[in-house]
Design a protein around this motif. Structure first.
Motif, short mmCIF file in Angstrom:
data_model
loop_
_atom_site.label_atom_id
_atom_site.label_comp_id
_atom_site.label_asym_id
_atom_site.label_seq_id
_atom_site.Cartn_x
_atom_site.Cartn_y
_atom_site.Cartn_z
N GLU A 1 0.86 -1.18 0.00
CA GLU A 1 0.00 0.00 0.00
C GLU A 1 0.90 1.23 0.00
O GLU A 1 1.82 1.34 0.81
N TYR A 2 0.60 2.17 -0.89
CA TYR A 2 1.45 3.34 -1.08
C TYR A 2 0.73 4.60 -0.63
O TYR A 2 -0.46 4.78 -0.86
N ASP A 3 1.48 5.48 -0.01
CA ASP A 3 1.02 6.83 0.32
C ASP A 3 2.13 7.77 -0.11
O ASP A 3 3.09 8.01 0.63
N TYR A 4 2.00 8.32 -1.34
CA TYR A 4 3.10 9.02 -1.96
C TYR A 4 2.91 10.53 -2.05
O TYR A 4 3.74 11.22 -2.61
N GLY A 5 1.85 11.08 -1.52
CA GLY A 5 1.70 12.52 -1.55
C GLY A 5 1.35 13.03 -2.93
O GLY A 5 1.05 12.29 -3.87
N SER A 6 1.41 14.34 -3.08
CA SER A 6 0.97 14.98 -4.32
C SER A 6 2.11 15.34 -5.25
O SER A 6 1.88 15.66 -6.42
N THR A 7 3.36 15.34 -4.78
CA THR A 7 4.50 15.73 -5.62
C THR A 7 5.52 14.61 -5.60
O THR A 7 5.48 13.70 -4.78
N ASN A 8 6.49 14.72 -6.52
CA ASN A 8 7.53 13.71 -6.60
C ASN A 8 8.48 13.75 -5.41
O ASN A 8 9.12 12.76 -5.10
N VAL A 9 8.60 14.91 -4.77
CA VAL A 9 9.54 15.04 -3.65
C VAL A 9 8.84 14.93 -2.31
O VAL A 9 9.45 15.14 -1.26
N ALA A 10 7.54 14.64 -2.27
CA ALA A 10 6.81 14.47 -1.01
C ALA A 10 7.27 13.20 -0.32
O ALA A 10 7.76 12.25 -0.94
N ALA A 11 7.11 13.15 0.99
CA ALA A 11 7.47 11.96 1.76
C ALA A 11 6.60 10.79 1.34
O ALA A 11 5.39 10.93 1.16
N LYS A 12 7.22 9.63 1.22
CA LYS A 12 6.53 8.45 0.72
C LYS A 12 6.50 7.39 1.82
O LYS A 12 7.48 7.19 2.54
N THR A 13 5.35 6.69 1.90
CA THR A 13 5.16 5.63 2.88
C THR A 13 4.71 4.37 2.14
O THR A 13 3.80 4.42 1.32
N VAL A 14 5.37 3.26 2.47
CA VAL A 14 5.03 1.96 1.89
C VAL A 14 4.67 1.03 3.03
O VAL A 14 5.48 0.87 3.98
N ARG A 15 3.48 0.42 2.97
CA ARG A 15 3.01 -0.49 4.01
C ARG A 15 2.94 -1.90 3.43
O ARG A 15 2.43 -2.10 2.33
N LEU A 16 3.42 -2.87 4.18
CA LEU A 16 3.42 -4.27 3.78
C LEU A 16 2.49 -5.04 4.71
O LEU A 16 2.66 -4.97 5.95
N PHE A 17 1.54 -5.79 4.16
CA PHE A 17 0.58 -6.52 4.99
C PHE A 17 0.06 -7.71 4.21
O PHE A 17 0.25 -7.85 2.99
N VAL A 18 -0.61 -8.61 4.95
CA VAL A 18 -1.32 -9.75 4.36
C VAL A 18 -2.76 -9.67 4.84
O VAL A 18 -3.05 -9.10 5.91
N PRO A 19 -3.73 -10.25 4.10
CA PRO A 19 -5.14 -10.08 4.47
C PRO A 19 -5.56 -10.87 5.70
O PRO A 19 -6.54 -10.50 6.36
N TYR A 20 -4.86 -11.95 6.06
CA TYR A 20 -5.29 -12.77 7.18
C TYR A 20 -4.10 -13.13 8.06
O TYR A 20 -2.99 -13.38 7.57
N TRP A 21 -4.37 -13.16 9.38
CA TRP A 21 -3.47 -13.77 10.35
C TRP A 21 -4.23 -14.90 11.02
O TRP A 21 -5.44 -14.81 11.24
N LEU A 22 -3.49 -15.93 11.40
CA LEU A 22 -4.07 -17.05 12.14
C LEU A 22 -3.27 -17.23 13.42
O LEU A 22 -2.08 -17.54 13.38
N CYS A 23 -3.93 -17.01 14.58
CA CYS A 23 -3.25 -17.02 15.88
C CYS A 23 -3.72 -18.23 16.68
O CYS A 23 -4.93 -18.42 16.89
#
Length: 1449
Positions: free
Chosen positions: A462-484
């Motif tokens: 999942e990306y959160d890259y802002g409105s410009t090329n030089v804006a701070a960028k956030t990349v999130r890594l996840f899976v849809p299910y966990w089994l505990c």
């Protein structure tokens, strides 16, 4: 900014009744001033002050309103590194700091200092208030280093032109100071900076002052730049923010904000961050040419004249900038840091509705990776430049749920990520692109494969890259299910294909699924056992094997399985229909039975717990519960937890069994919550329990919430044990919690038999024959259901009646039931009433007595059909309406002690007090009716002894009864009634009775040193740790009801003796002199009047305050008695002694002052003769030292300081000759007055036939090893001998002055021996001492330890001993044991007679014919081994007439 509080109102009249507190503030100390009301609401309010816009922010912190004034520009650090912030004029943007240039000259930096002073007061603690803490002669709270300037206000240093502050005021922690920067001393004159001794960092007993140093640095600015310079604002830690200076945000200023990473050393320093579009100027700053260093290019400007990418504080706008912070001392790009700065604003409105922007500047990492997986992962971040291969920029490990801030890559270039999740996962490809400005779409996932099971997992991006090329960028890594796996069981999981239900419809769209879930949630809730019932589906085949994992949750994506199902279906189906065929199957790890599975689709739609059976290899199963946690927007967590857990609180091993199965589960008291294995699916899920020596109980179910009572009969059927079973739903960690406890006196129901003649039996309907319980008349029993799943009706049967006449009642509903029918004769009918009292259902069974009928009597009774062994003791009697005598339930406990003693020992350690009680009686009675208990305490004798050595008042507290008429000294009676309420206590009677004779009184004799020793002991006790708690419970102030409070009168005689020489220095301040002059009292009479009050009802705090006020009023209402107790002679003696002390201090002779203090602390004046002798000795010493000082002081000064010292010595000698005799005269008057006062007290005691007060026992001995041992009377006598021993002060061979208690304070007693001719040898932890008893005593007669002091003949320290010898005396028989101990001394203790052997030895003559010499040698050797110097062992020789024995130290 200046502030001032003022009370105003709307009309401006300061004298108005209703005033509103307001704050005046201004930007300068001279105004102009603005008003801010105290009724300021929370939030941020803009304000215009003197043309400058500021923000006023009001917050509530811990119930208090906090108001902060700041500018309209703040900066926040959203990275993980500390940042250095500065504001810089535009003209200096391209200039490097002088600190970063190795060739630049160093600018002068100076340190300003200010010292903070505080004094300790016993009642107020540390502080610097005046009055209150500081004394008149003390400096103010703030002062200079040498006290030349001091004030209660801070001594701020004005800043001269050409200088700037480079830091704020802060505490200096350098040197011998504590954690807060304080260093301690007895007075302010001894506190010099810097403190030289490490002891100054810790407070000792006699330290009453402390100081700490505040410092601030200033720096000189060159004359051409001091008005236009870069201002460093300090370090900004991660997740913190700071307000930018108000002076830099004005409209007429041109300041810009700059940032760079904060480092510890100058070698790793960075240049200030510059925008990436201005790299050329940054490179020129980093590597300037020699010829161009003096001439710098101006900064690059835009069309509007503003520097490129510069955040000008007066022209801020919403923007993002990418900053590069170049490492000052690192070539190339190695070590450079990239940052992102973002500017945003919120709109505020002034009072005139004018819009004002509140700017928020945030500094971020250019790239942020958030690990939303349940496991740690190793990562590598790659940057691809102009070359073909990417370059590794950052490598590390990110924890589960953590984040990584990447500041080492240029986000304008392609960025790749290598992700290696822990748990044997690997990537099919080496790296995944996560940022590339040239790509329109980035990958939304990547695949990982498990190395052991081969299962494929899709990780979403999942990306959160802002409105410009030089804006701070956030990349999130996840899976849809966990089994505990929360079941604490070895479970195996499979992803399986299941048979979909016949009535299911594939609603693939998310809108249809949301509507269906909303419809289901609108249904009314059903029973807890039936709510959310989802059926499991039959398994068709296994799609994937899930690896076992106990430490971390298992990650599931289901995408691979859905692709497998889609490829096998004909025709191909959509994802909605495929989800209906995908399920999860659970079994025990050693089993391959995966017969049924849980549908993921149904599970998500129901959002409720689902029951699962995990089958093992033998056919048994564990009941589990699956719960879906959908709190996260990205990941759904499936928790597999036990369906039912069991806890044993019986204190015994418990056996559990499923129905009639032969497999037993054991539940121990110390076991954690545990689930059980059900043997087979063929038997119902009901339980039986058993204990050792008992039969199995009737089966019961634990599916329904509530409380049950399960009965267990012993093996012979004679007695039974009732177990309380609590079933709870909705607990954390399981669906159902079952707790086994012992049955209590209170249950959910209470059955009362209020019948006069008829006992009856009761049970739950459809229970077994053994479940009947007998309830006698006038008795009550708690009741609970035996099985919550059976019908909840109470069956009642009259004892001896036909079983067919029993009736069943619904006792969960409040009702008044009809009388029970009768058969077989005129049997009295029973009336059943159900009511609710204090949260409990109460079932009352009483005789039915209608007003128009006569009560029928039972003419005959059927024989009881129940066993005769049914215990009637299980039915306790009611407190009301019963015929039985209450005295049968009474309980009385009496504790009698002939004598009881308590020894109080402080931390030194030394025994301070000994408290003794004679004929102490404590009684406790309960069962007096109406829940009443009673305490009684009686004491026939009470005495508290002062155990400090050489005290003139050895008895601190005792009672005096001249006629011996009193039967007791104290008697207390307390009657309590338990009402079961925490906020109310009822005491029907409280009685405090003193002596029953009017001639008896209590004596309180206080010598001042015991007060300070107890004060020091309580300070070291740290009693606050006993009351401190981490709980958040609120303390109650209960209501106290007292029916009758009766107290008799108490009479006291208080004697107080001041001892200013033994008082800690500076502890009382101004009051010290006053107490010394007027604090002595002699038998001051105080009387506490009797009180009798009825029906007292008030809060506990108010009751305590009223009691204290009553005692204070009783004391102050007797002024004449208080004045008559003032000791005039004692006060006169103290005043003269205090004057003598002050005059002695003027002599500046430290030896004379110390000698006088030692004599004062050890002198004990018992009568007029002692006073004259002590005063004469003091006068003689003063005259002797004053006259001889004229000659000795100049010689001592010349020896130490030459001519200057000689002149100073002449002055000291002349002053001492005049002052010291005057001090001696005052000491003579003081001691004579003290002796006269002592003689008066003794004569008064003889005339009134008063006995001398004696200790109950002598003080306890604590040896030099500080180990507490059992009390020894023999050793206690030896310790008193040591403390009372005196020695003369010799001048030549003449014994001028006696020094009492020579070693009373310096030496710790170890052992002593009584020798012939009235001598005693004492061994201490420092020396060996030989004492001579007074001449008038008979040889070997036990001395009077309290009157007759011994004389010290000689003493030898451990350092002076060379060797020991055991010899026989001249008259001893040949074969008798040695009777002489010879101690050979070293040369260092020899006097002028160097060749006189008698001066080199000390002879101890022991009893001849005994082994006392051996005992003395052994005691001396033990003390030497424990406390002697660490030297080579010395031979100790023993000679007889012809033989010698060699022993070693």
């Amino acid at each position: 900014m200046g502030t001032n509080w003022h009370a105003t109102n709307e009309t401006g009249n300061d004298e108005s009744q209703f005033k509103d507190l307001a704050l005046w503030f201004g930007l300068t100390p001279h105004g102009p001033w603005e008003t801010l009301r105290s009724t300021l609401s929370q939030g941020v309010i803009p304000k215009v002050v003197n043309g400058q816009k500021i923000a006023i922010e009001a917050t509530i912190i811990q119930g208090r309103k906090h108001v902060s004034f700041r500018s309209l520009a703040t900066i926040r650090n959203n990275s993980d590194v500390a940042l250095e912030i500065c504001v810089c004029p535009v003209s200096l943007l391209n200039y490097r700091d002088e600190s970063a240039s190795s060739g630049a000259s160093k600018t002068a930096v100076f340190l300003e200092e200010c010292f903070e002073n505080q004094r300790y007061q016993p009642l107020a603690g540390w502080g610097s208030k005046w009055p209150g803490h500081l004394m008149p002669t003390d400096p103010g709270r703030w002062s200079t280093r040498d006290y030349s300037r001091s004030s209660q206000e801070f001594l701020d240093v004005p800043l001269a032109p050409g200088w700037i502050w480079t830091s704020d005021w802060k505490v200096d922690h350098f040197g011998n100071v504590d954690n807060e920067g304080w260093f301690y001393g007895p007075d302010f004159q001894s506190l010099r900076w810097p403190p030289q001794s490490p002891k100054a960092s810790k407070k000792s007993t006699f330290d009453f002052t402390r100081r700490r140093r505040w410092i601030r640095t200033r720096q000189r600015v060159p004359e051409d730049k001091h008005a236009r310079t870069r201002k460093n604002l300090g370090a900004l830690q991660p997740a913190n923010s700071m307000s930018l200076p108000l002076a830099s945000t004005g409209a007429e200023t041109d300041f810009c904000v700059q940032v760079r990473p904060c480092v510890d050393t100058s070698e790793d320093e960075y240049l200030w961050g510059r925008a990436v579009r201005d790299l050329k100027s940054a490179a020129s700053i980093r590597n300037p040419d020699a010829g161009q260093s003096a001439v710098r290019k101006p900064p690059q400007l835009t069309k509007g004249g503003v520097p490129v990418s510069a955040f000008m504080l007066n022209q801020l706008e919403k923007t993002d900038e990418l900053l590069l912070c170049v490492a000052a001392n690192t070539p190339g790009r190695k070590g450079h840091t990239w940052l992102n700065m973002e500017a945003d604003a919120s709109i505020l409105y002034t009072e005139l509705n004018e819009a004002v922007y509140d700017w928020k500047l945030s500094v971020n990492a250019p790239l942020k990776l958030e690990n939303l997986l349940p496991c740690n992962a190793e990562y590598i971040v790659w940057e691809k430049g102009s070359g073909a291969n990417p370059v590794k920029q950052q490598h590390g490990v990110v924890s589960a749920g953590g984040a990584i801030y990447v500041c080492t890559v240029d986000i304008r270039k392609p960025i790749y990520l290598t992700w290696l999740a822990q748990g044997s996962w690997k990537l099919p490809k080496e790296a995944v692109v996560i940022s590339d400005p040239a790509l329109e779409e980035l990958p939304l996932h990547f695949w990982m494969q498990h190395q052991q099971s081969g299962r494929r997992l899709r990780v979403s991006l999942e990306y959160d890259y802002g409105s410009t090329n030089v804006a701070a960028k956030t990349v999130r890594l996840f899976v849809p299910y966990w089994l505990c796996n929360d079941a604490n069981l070895p479970l195996a999981f499979r992803l399986v294909e299941i048979e979909p239900a016949a009535n299911t419809v594939a609603d693939s769209s998310w809108l249809q699924r949301a509507a269906k879930a909303t419809k289901q949630t609108s249904y009314p809730p059903s029973h807890a056992g039936e709510r959310g019932k989802l059926s499991l589906h039959k398994v068709i085949k296994t799609l994937d094997i899930i690896e076992d994992s106990y430490a971390a949750p298992i990650m599931l994506s289901l995408q691979s399985e859905l692709e497998c199902l889609g490829s096998s279906s004909q025709p191909r189906s959509d994802e909605g229909s495929l989800m209906l065929r995908l399920g999860l199957s659970v079994a025990i790890s050693n089993s391959n039975v995966f017969s049924h599975g849980l549908c993921f689709r149904d599970f998500e739609d129901s959002k409720d717990q689902v029951d699962i059976k995990a089958i093992d290899a033998q056919g048994g199963y564990y009941r589990l519960s699956a719960q879906l946690d959908m709190t996260s927007e990205r990941t759904k967590v499936v928790h597999i937890q036990p369906h039912t857990i069991f806890i044993n609180r019986l204190g015994r091993r418990l056996h559990l069994r499923q129905a009639d199965c032969r497999h037993d589960e054991f539940l121990y008291p110390n076991d954690p919550p545990k689930t059980i294995l059900w043997c087979t699916t063929q038997e119902p899920e009901i339980l039986k329990i058993s204990l050792e020596g008992h039969k199995w109980s009737q089966p019961f179910s634990v599916e329904n919430e509530g409380v049950m009572h399960v009965t267990l009969w012993d093996e012979f059927g004679n007695s039974r044990f009732t177990t309380r079973v609590e079933v709870r739903n909705g607990v954390k960690g399981s669906r159902i919690l079952v707790i086994f406890r012992q049955v209590s006196a209170h249950g959910p129901y209470r059955i009362e038999n209020r019948s006069v003649i008829l006992p009856f039996r009761f049970r739950q309907v459809d229970s077994s024959y053994e479940s009947w319980q007998l309830l006698q008349t006038g008795s009550t029993l708690p009741f609970a259901w035996e099985d919550l799943q059976r019908e909840r009706l109470l069956e009642i049967l009259v004892d001896g009646a036909d079983p067919l006449t029993s009736r069943a009642y619904n006792i969960d509903e409040i009702a008044d039931h009809q009388p029970m029918p009768t058969k077989g004769g005129p049997v009295a009918a029973l009336h059943v009433t159900v009511s609710r009292e204090k949260g409990m259902q109460v079932v009352r069974v009483a005789d039915w007595m209608p007003s128009d009928d006569i009560l029928a009597i039972l003419p005959f009774r059927l024989p009881s059909m129940f066993p005769a062994h049914t215990p009637e003791k299980d039915s306790p009697r009611l407190l009301e309406g019963c015929i039985a005598d209450d005295s049968e339930n009474q309980f009385l406990t009496v504790i009698e002690l002939a004598e009881f003693g308590v020894s109080v020992v402080d931390h030194t350690p030394e025994e301070l007090l000994y408290i003794s009680l004679q004929n102490f009686v404590l009684s406790y009675a309960t069962g007096l009716g109406s829940h009443t208990t009673r305490f009684k305490v009686r004491v026939d004798g009470l005495q508290v002894d002062n155990q400090l050595p050489l005290t003139p008042m050895p008895v601190l507290f005792t009672s005096r009864d001249p006629a011996n008429e009193a039967e007791f000294v104290l008697k207390c009676t307390l009657t309590m009634k338990n009402q079961g309420m925490l906020d109310q206590y009822r005491y029907p009677y409280i009685g405090i009775q003193g002596p029953n004779t009017s001639n008896m009184c209590f004596l309180i004799n206080i010598h001042e040193p015991i007060i300070w020793r107890l004060h020091d002991m309580f300070q070291n006790l740290n009693l606050s740790r006993l009351t401190s708690s981490q709980t958040t419970a609120v303390a109650l102030d209960p209501i106290i009801h007292i029916g009758l409070l009766s107290t008799t009168d108490f009479r006291f005689k208080v004697t107080l003796a001041m001892s200013p020489t033994q008082r800690p220095r500076g502890i009382l301040g101004f009051w010290s002199t006053l107490l010394t002059s007027l604090g002595n009292t002699d038998d001051m009479q105080i009387r506490i009047t009797p009180h009798l009050h009825e029906e007292i009802c008030m809060r506990q705090s108010a009751l305590v305050a009223a009691a204290i006020a009553s005692i204070r009023n009783d004391i102050l209402s007797q002024p004449l008695r208080l004045l008559s107790g003032v000791d005039l002679l004692g006060n006169a003696s103290s005043a003269l002694g205090h004057m003598s002390k002050g005059i002695a201090a003027l002599s500046m002779d430290k030896k004379f002052i110390r000698s006088r203090q030692r004599q004062e602390s050890k002198a004990n004046v018992d009568h007029l003769g002692d006073g004259i002798r002590e005063g004469g000795e003091a006068l003689a010493k003063s005259l002797f030292r004053g006259v001889t000082g004229i000659l000795t002081k100049p010689l001592e000064g010349a020896r130490s300081s030459g001519v200057e010292g000689f002149i100073q010595g002449v002055g000291k000698g002349v002053i001492g000759a005049a002052v010291q005799p005057m001090s001696g005269i005052l000491d003579l008057l003081s001691k004579t007055t003290e002796g006269a006062n002592a003689t008066r007290i003794k004569l008064s005691a003889v005339l009134t036939s008063e006995e001398q007060l004696m200790r109950r026992r002598l003080p306890r001995v604590i040896c030099g090893d500080n180990v507490l041992r059992p009390y020894d009377e023999y050793k206690a006598q030896g310790q008193v001998l040591l403390q009372l021993a005196h020695r003369g002060a010799f001048f030549g061979h003449m014994d001028f002055f006696k020094v009492r208690g020579k070693f009373a304070w310096s030496d710790a007693y170890e052992d002593h021996f009584h020798l012939p001719k009235g001598r005693t040898l004492i061994v201490t932890h420092r020396r060996v001492i030989l004492l001579q008893h007074p001449t008038g005593l008979i040889v070997q007669k036990k001395p009077d330890l309290l009157k007759d002091a011994c004389t010290i003949l000689w003493d030898v320290t451990w350092n002076d001993i060379l060797s020991m010898e055991l010899i026989r005396g001249k008259k001893d028989p040949l074969h008798s044991p040695p009777s002489r101990l010879v101690i050979n001394l070293r040369n260092s203790v020899q006097d002028s007679k160097l060749f006189d052997s008698r001066e080199n030895i000390r002879v101890v003559k022991c009893h001849p014919g005994s082994k006392q010499a051996y005992e003395v040698r052994s005691a001396v050797q033990q003390a030497y081994d424990a406390y002697g110097p660490n030297r080579t062992q010395v031979a100790a020789q023993f000679y007889g007439d012809k033989c010698r024995n060699n022993t070693n130290w």
